[in-house]
Design a protein around this motif. Structure first.
Motif, PDB file in Angstrom:
ATOM      1  N   LYS A   1       0.837  -1.202   0.000  1.00 12.31           N
ATOM      2  CA  LYS A   1       0.000   0.000   0.000  1.00 12.31           C
ATOM      3  C   LYS A   1       0.873   1.254   0.000  1.00 12.31           C
ATOM      4  O   LYS A   1       2.048   1.211   0.361  1.00 12.31           O
ATOM      5  CB  LYS A   1      -0.922   0.004   1.213  1.00 12.31           C
ATOM      6  N   LYS A   2       0.264   2.363  -0.381  1.00 12.47           N
ATOM      7  CA  LYS A   2       0.945   3.656  -0.311  1.00 12.47           C
ATOM      8  C   LYS A   2       1.129   4.046   1.146  1.00 12.47           C
ATOM      9  O   LYS A   2       0.500   3.468   2.044  1.00 12.47           O
ATOM     10  CB  LYS A   2       0.116   4.726  -1.019  1.00 12.47           C
ATOM     11  N   SER A   3       1.954   5.044   1.392  1.00 11.98           N
ATOM     12  CA  SER A   3       2.222   5.468   2.771  1.00 11.98           C
ATOM     13  C   SER A   3       0.965   5.985   3.478  1.00 11.98           C
ATOM     14  O   SER A   3       0.883   5.944   4.699  1.00 11.98           O
ATOM     15  CB  SER A   3       3.328   6.530   2.800  1.00 11.98           C
ATOM     16  N   ASP A   4      -0.033   6.435   2.718  1.00 10.42           N
ATOM     17  CA  ASP A   4      -1.279   6.902   3.342  1.00 10.42           C
ATOM     18  C   ASP A   4      -2.282   5.764   3.576  1.00 10.42           C
ATOM     19  O   ASP A   4      -3.391   5.993   4.024  1.00 10.42           O
ATOM     20  CB  ASP A   4      -1.913   8.015   2.514  1.00 10.42           C
ATOM     21  N   GLY A   5      -1.887   4.525   3.253  1.00  5.68           N
ATOM     22  CA  GLY A   5      -2.733   3.369   3.492  1.00  5.68           C
ATOM     23  C   GLY A   5      -3.633   2.982   2.333  1.00  5.68           C
ATOM     24  O   GLY A   5      -4.319   1.959   2.389  1.00  5.68           O
ATOM     25  N   SER A   6      -3.652   3.770   1.270  1.00  6.30           N
ATOM     26  CA  SER A   6      -4.504   3.448   0.122  1.00  6.30           C
ATOM     27  C   SER A   6      -3.795   2.465  -0.819  1.00  6.30           C
ATOM     28  O   SER A   6      -2.574   2.335  -0.797  1.00  6.30           O
ATOM     29  CB  SER A   6      -4.894   4.727  -0.634  1.00  6.30           C
TER      30      SER A   6
ATOM     31  N   ARG B   1      -2.380   0.909  -4.305  1.00  3.93           N
ATOM     32  CA  ARG B   1      -1.718   1.447  -5.498  1.00  3.93           C
ATOM     33  C   ARG B   1      -2.575   1.124  -6.725  1.00  3.93           C
ATOM     34  O   ARG B   1      -3.393   0.208  -6.699  1.00  3.93           O
ATOM     35  CB  ARG B   1      -0.339   0.830  -5.662  1.00  3.93           C
TER      36      ARG B   1
END
Length: 122
Positions: free
Chosen positions: A55-60, A62
């Motif tokens: 996941k991306k660093s914001d939790g979403s 890719r």
């Protein structure tokens, strides 16, 4: 750097930039390899669509990768739902036709998500 009550010298800031900030910035932009799940295989299994697992660093999640080349030795074993290792080529492979012929680069891009190959099925 020890606290002396004085402002840091400009050189100290330059060193920190070149030893910490710049390398991290370059690494964050460089695509090398990624674990992903196969979500679709093209009819001849030469290409696939995959969903990156990290996941991306914001939790979403890719964005999915489409048109990912599948290595010849993996075409007989790859299935939808498999976890795979995707590599990103050093240069653009948009003009690569699957043969052993040399090809012209179509862009100056390097380590781009568009130039990906599945090299292993986990």
């Amino acid at each position: 750097m020890a606290t002396t009550g004085m402002r840091p010298k400009k050189r100290d800031n330059d060193v920190a930039f070149f030893t910490k900030v710049l390398p991290d910035t370059v690494k964050a932009q460089l695509n090398v390899a990624r674990l992903a799940k196969v979500t679709r295989l093209y009819d001849d299994k030469t290409k696939a669509e995959v969903q990156p697992l990290d996941k991306k660093s914001d939790g979403s999640s890719r964005a999915p990768l489409i048109g990912v080349h599948v290595g010849k030795t993996k075409r007989d074993v790859i299935e939808v739902g498999d976890v795979v290792i995707v590599l990103f080529m050093d240069r653009s492979i948009a003009n690569f036709d699957g043969s052993n012929n040399e090809f012209e680069l179509s862009a100056k891009r390097m380590h781009d998500l568009n130039d990906s190959f599945i090299v292993e099925v986990y």
